[in-house]
Design an enzyme around this catalytic site. Structure first.
Site, PDB file in Angstrom:
ATOM      1  N   ARG A 134       4.526  -6.084  -9.042  1.00  0.00           N
ATOM      2  CA  ARG A 134       3.805  -6.432  -7.930  1.00  0.00           C
ATOM      3  C   ARG A 134       4.693  -6.724  -6.756  1.00  0.00           C
ATOM      4  NH1 ARG A 134      -1.659  -5.995  -5.862  1.00  0.00           N
ATOM      5  NH2 ARG A 134      -2.307  -8.056  -4.793  1.00  0.00           N
ATOM      6  N   THR A 177      -5.857   2.246  -5.531  1.00  0.00           N
ATOM      7  CA  THR A 177      -5.404   1.881  -6.770  1.00  0.00           C
ATOM      8  C   THR A 177      -5.613   3.044  -7.959  1.00  0.00           C
ATOM      9  OG1 THR A 177      -6.067  -0.218  -6.186  1.00  0.00           O
ATOM     10  CG2 THR A 177      -6.246  -0.154  -8.569  1.00  0.00           C
ATOM     11  N   THR A 198      -1.063   0.362  -7.299  1.00  0.00           N
ATOM     12  CA  THR A 198      -1.777   0.656  -6.020  1.00  0.00           C
ATOM     13  C   THR A 198      -1.046   0.335  -4.671  1.00  0.00           C
ATOM     14  OG1 THR A 198      -3.849  -0.431  -4.969  1.00  0.00           O
ATOM     15  CG2 THR A 198      -2.128  -2.200  -5.591  1.00  0.00           C
ATOM     16  N   ASN A 210      -3.066  -0.766  -2.248  1.00  0.00           N
ATOM     17  CA  ASN A 210      -4.033  -1.502  -1.784  1.00  0.00           C
ATOM     18  C   ASN A 210      -5.171  -0.661  -1.311  1.00  0.00           C
ATOM     19  OD1 ASN A 210      -5.579  -3.737  -1.591  1.00  0.00           O
ATOM     20  ND2 ASN A 210      -4.898  -4.324   0.558  1.00  0.00           N
ATOM     21  N   ASP A 270      -3.608  -8.797   0.498  1.00  0.00           N
ATOM     22  CA  ASP A 270      -4.325  -9.582  -0.791  1.00  0.00           C
ATOM     23  C   ASP A 270      -4.009 -11.165  -0.718  1.00  0.00           C
ATOM     24  OD1 ASP A 270      -5.818  -7.610  -1.876  1.00  0.00           O
ATOM     25  OD2 ASP A 270      -4.183  -6.905  -3.144  1.00  0.00           O
ATOM     26  N   SER A 292      -3.971 -10.621  -7.427  1.00  0.00           N
ATOM     27  CA  SER A 292      -4.251  -9.429  -7.576  1.00  0.00           C
ATOM     28  C   SER A 292      -5.492  -9.455  -8.630  1.00  0.00           C
ATOM     29  CB  SER A 292      -3.426  -8.216  -8.148  1.00  0.00           C
ATOM     30  OG  SER A 292      -3.738  -7.289  -8.411  1.00  0.00           O
ATOM     31  N   SER A 293      -6.391  -8.494  -8.592  1.00  0.00           N
ATOM     32  CA  SER A 293      -7.348  -8.235  -9.556  1.00  0.00           C
ATOM     33  C   SER A 293      -6.857  -7.473 -10.790  1.00  0.00           C
ATOM     34  CB  SER A 293      -8.818  -7.957  -8.909  1.00  0.00           C
ATOM     35  OG  SER A 293      -9.475  -8.752  -7.837  1.00  0.00           O
ATOM     36  N   GLY A 334     -10.603  -0.668  -7.963  1.00  0.00           N
ATOM     37  CA  GLY A 334     -11.931  -1.205  -7.076  1.00  0.00           C
ATOM     38  C   GLY A 334     -11.936  -2.596  -6.942  1.00  0.00           C
ATOM     39  N   GLY A 335     -10.606  -2.922  -6.561  1.00  0.00           N
ATOM     40  CA  GLY A 335     -10.422  -4.738  -6.268  1.00  0.00           C
ATOM     41  C   GLY A 335     -11.019  -5.446  -7.165  1.00  0.00           C
TER      42      GLY A 335
HETATM   43  O1  DON Z   1      -4.279  -5.830  -6.195  1.00  0.00           O
HETATM   44  C1  DON Z   1      -5.543  -5.976  -5.781  1.00  0.00           C
HETATM   45  O2  DON Z   1      -6.401  -6.532  -6.594  1.00  0.00           O
HETATM   46  C2  DON Z   1      -5.914  -4.792  -4.815  1.00  0.00           C
HETATM   47  N1  DON Z   1      -4.927  -4.693  -4.021  1.00  0.00           N
HETATM   48  C3  DON Z   1      -6.318  -3.836  -5.519  1.00  0.00           C
HETATM   49  C4  DON Z   1      -6.869  -2.803  -4.447  1.00  0.00           C
HETATM   50  C5  DON Z   1      -8.044  -1.545  -4.913  1.00  0.00           C
HETATM   51  O3  DON Z   1      -8.350  -1.981  -6.278  1.00  0.00           O
HETATM   52  C6  DON Z   1      -8.562  -0.791  -4.137  1.00  0.00           C
HETATM   53  N2  DON Z   1      -9.383  -0.179  -4.738  1.00  0.00           N
HETATM   54  N3  DON Z   1     -10.739   0.113  -4.576  1.00  0.00           N
END
Ligand code: DON
Length: 576
Positions: free
Chosen positions: A108, A389, A407, A409, A429, A458-459, A479-480
């Site tokens: 990360r 991502t 990702t 982001n 984030d 992060s997710s 997808g966050g």
């Molecule tokens: O680490 C994370 O949770 C986010 N930066 C992920 C971003 C992401 O999945 C964007 N997609 N829709």
């Protein structure tokens, strides 16, 4: 005779129509079968067809799952530059079949050393532009160091071999996918690249699906990485170009930040779900939230009798997610900086406590989810946003599996490029201010406040599921926050409902993240099911435009392996 000829013609016509229908459905992924390969050969699923082929090529050359995962991640950065690349970071979960153990790799991004808690505040208020676009948004990239480390520790062929397909794609050209075209269009609605920034060549009306694009600067950077390892990126000309570009756009990144970046091997978190072991990456990755969700569900009545996709099943999943996300908001962050109660959150006894608080037929008050020590403040439903991502899964003939999520982001990260590399906007984030939602509507607290060297929460949750010491499922997505709910639902679809990889990935999903206090339901979910959810008190809304994740999964059976890529981003699995 004539009647016979007529009916033969009709038969041929009918067969042609059926074939055309099957082909067109298969093209949309609506019910295409998963790709199957003998378990002994290995398989890969990414969300970009060229990246999947890059990994399959490396498997064919005798590479193992780690070699192929590195090849796929590097190729994704070239062929699908909106979502990931050398300027970003991620997490990997490595299942080693021989020792029957898992290891977690955290690559990360981290906050630059000059970052402080309040850098995104203007007159005491968080300014989202600052954490999303331009220099201040950029955290120290972890991707190059992470992939070098994965190759060094677990690969067989070496980094140069894994980098070869990506270098070729960058030098000779990759084909722009419709997902990249869509991402560019969506970014261009809100952002005009500053004159002189090389990102203007990508974020441009000429980026259209089907176009072949060469990225010669990126090819040079990849070659330096392949030849010199981490030094090729974190030292010398590339490092200087990155630092200059970030400084010019008002950022804090220094050469010292780049030199000091280290990927971290960690013990994985281990959860249990209906006789399976769930292996995930610990915080700041999203694995704890996934394990908490699944363990709450395990402590509730079984889902199978309720039926896949029924309102009772989706209600149960939503309520478990809301407990887990409430705990995320209050407690999760980088454990190197904050005392994160991970052990408690993944303790099955705690899951039982939370499960006992879930009612079968009504939602609870927002403030009563998770370890309810704080009140809940309403946050707005998040605005439409871009998708970055990429998740990938690879298995090899020896039974090793790598799940990796990477990702920058949001699409094209901070919208800033140097040395052919798009830089991340991972600083968004962090919780810029307690309770103030980020681009994904996620709120956080002190655990996820900005600090020098800290990694933002992060997710992302690359996951491997084993049973009796053998890998059975690899899953993850983009997808966050949707990553956690989609990964949970892929696992539930396979374990509870016996679906194959494709059905597990393609079935419509719900998402809940406690705040905002709504239930996102994909449009394919039937009206009677929505009604059942509304009756229980859920505020059912469609996922925000551009949201909704793309999952990738493998289902590993005794003799065969199935791979599925969610066609949402045009992904396609591949086998050697
Ligand atoms: O680490 C994370 O949770 C986010 N930066 C992920 C971003 C992401 O999945 C964007 N997609 N829709």
């Amino acid at each position: 005779m004539q009647t016979a000829r007529l009916s033969l013609r009709r038969l041929i016509l009918a067969a042609a129509i059926v074939t055309a229908l099957v082909i067109s459905y298969a093209a949309t992924g609506a019910f295409s079968p998963p790709l199957r390969s003998p378990r002994a050969r290995g398989i890969v699923a990414t969300d970009n067809a060229e990246a999947s082929r890059a990994a399959a090529e490396v498997l064919k050359k005798g590479g193992n799952a780690a070699d192929a995962a590195v090849a796929a991640a590097l190729a994704l950065g070239v062929a699908s530059p909106a979502g990931s690349g050398l300027g970003g970071g991620g997490f990997a979960l490595v299942w080693d079949a021989k020792s029957k153990t898992a290891r977690a790799l955290d690559f990360r991004e981290s906050a630059p050393k000059a970052a402080t808690r309040d850098i995104f505040l203007v007159d005491g208020k968080a300014d989202p532009q600052k954490s999303r676009v331009g220099g201040l948004a950029v955290a120290v990239p972890g991707e190059p160091a992470g992939l070098v480390e994965l190759s060094r520790k677990h690969g067989k062929l070496g980094l140069a071999a894994s980098a070869q397909p990506a270098i070729r794609l960058a030098r000779e050209g990759s084909t722009t996918s419709w997902y990249t075209e869509q991402a560019v269009k969506s970014v261009m609605k809100r952002f005009t690249p500053p004159a002189g920034d090389p990102i203007a060549a990508l974020i441009a009306p000429s980026t259209i699906a089907g176009a072949r694009v060469k990225q010669l600067e990126l090819a040079k950077t990849l070659e330096l990485l392949a030849k010199n390892g981490s030094d090729g990126f974190y030292k010398g000309t590339v490092a200087r170009a990155l630092v200059d570009a970030v400084k010019q756009r008002g950022g804090l990144l220094t050469e010292d930040d780049l030199l000091s970046y280290k990927p971290l091997w960690k013990d994985p978190l281990e959860g249990s779900y209906r006789g399976h072991r769930i292996w995930v990456v610990p915080p700041p990755a999203g694995g704890a939230t996934l394990v908490e969700t699944l363990q709450i569900l395990e402590a509730r009545p079984p889902l199978r009798p309720l039926g896949a996709g029924s309102s009772a099943t989706l209600h149960s999943i939503a309520e478990a997610l809301k407990h887990a996300f409430a705990d995320r908001a209050r407690h999760l962050g980088d454990p190197a900086f904050y005392d994160v109660p991970t052990t408690k959150l993944v303790d099955p006894a705690y899951a039982k406590e939370l499960a006992a608080r879930i009612s079968d037929d009504k939602v609870a008050k927002p403030e009563s989810y998770g370890s309810s020590t704080h009140g809940a403040k309403a946050v707005p439903v998040e605005p439409p946003r871009d998708k970055g991502t990429s998740h990938l899964c690879v298995s090899d003939g020896d039974g090793n599996v790598v799940a990796l999520t990477t990702t920058v982001n949001l699409s094209f990260g901070a919208k800033l490029m140097a040395a052919g590399v798009s830089l991340n906007n991972e600083m968004d984030d962090f919780a810029a201010q307690p309770g103030v939602p980020n681009a994904f509507g996620l709120v956080g607290a002190a655990a996820n406040a900005v600090a020098a060297g800290k990694r933002p929460l992060s997710s992302m949750t690359p996951t491997v599921v084993t049973k009796d010491g053998i890998a059975r499922i690899c899953a993850g997505g983009s997808g966050g926050p949707f990553i956690v709910s989609e990964t949970a639902q892929v696992i539930i679809n396979v374990v509870d409902f016996g679906m194959d990889a494709n059905a597990a990935v393609m079935s419509p999903r719900i998402h809940a993240q406690w705040m905002p206090d709504v239930l996102f339901a994909e449009e394919e979910i039937a009206e009677d099911v929505r009604e059942g959810l509304r009756k229980r008190g859920h505020k059912v809304v469609p996922p925000p435009e551009g949201a909704g994740g793309a999952a990738q999964a493998l289902v590993l059976r005794d003799e065969t392996v199935e791979a599925a890529s969610n066609p949402r981003k045009g992904g396609a699995p591949a086998a050697p």
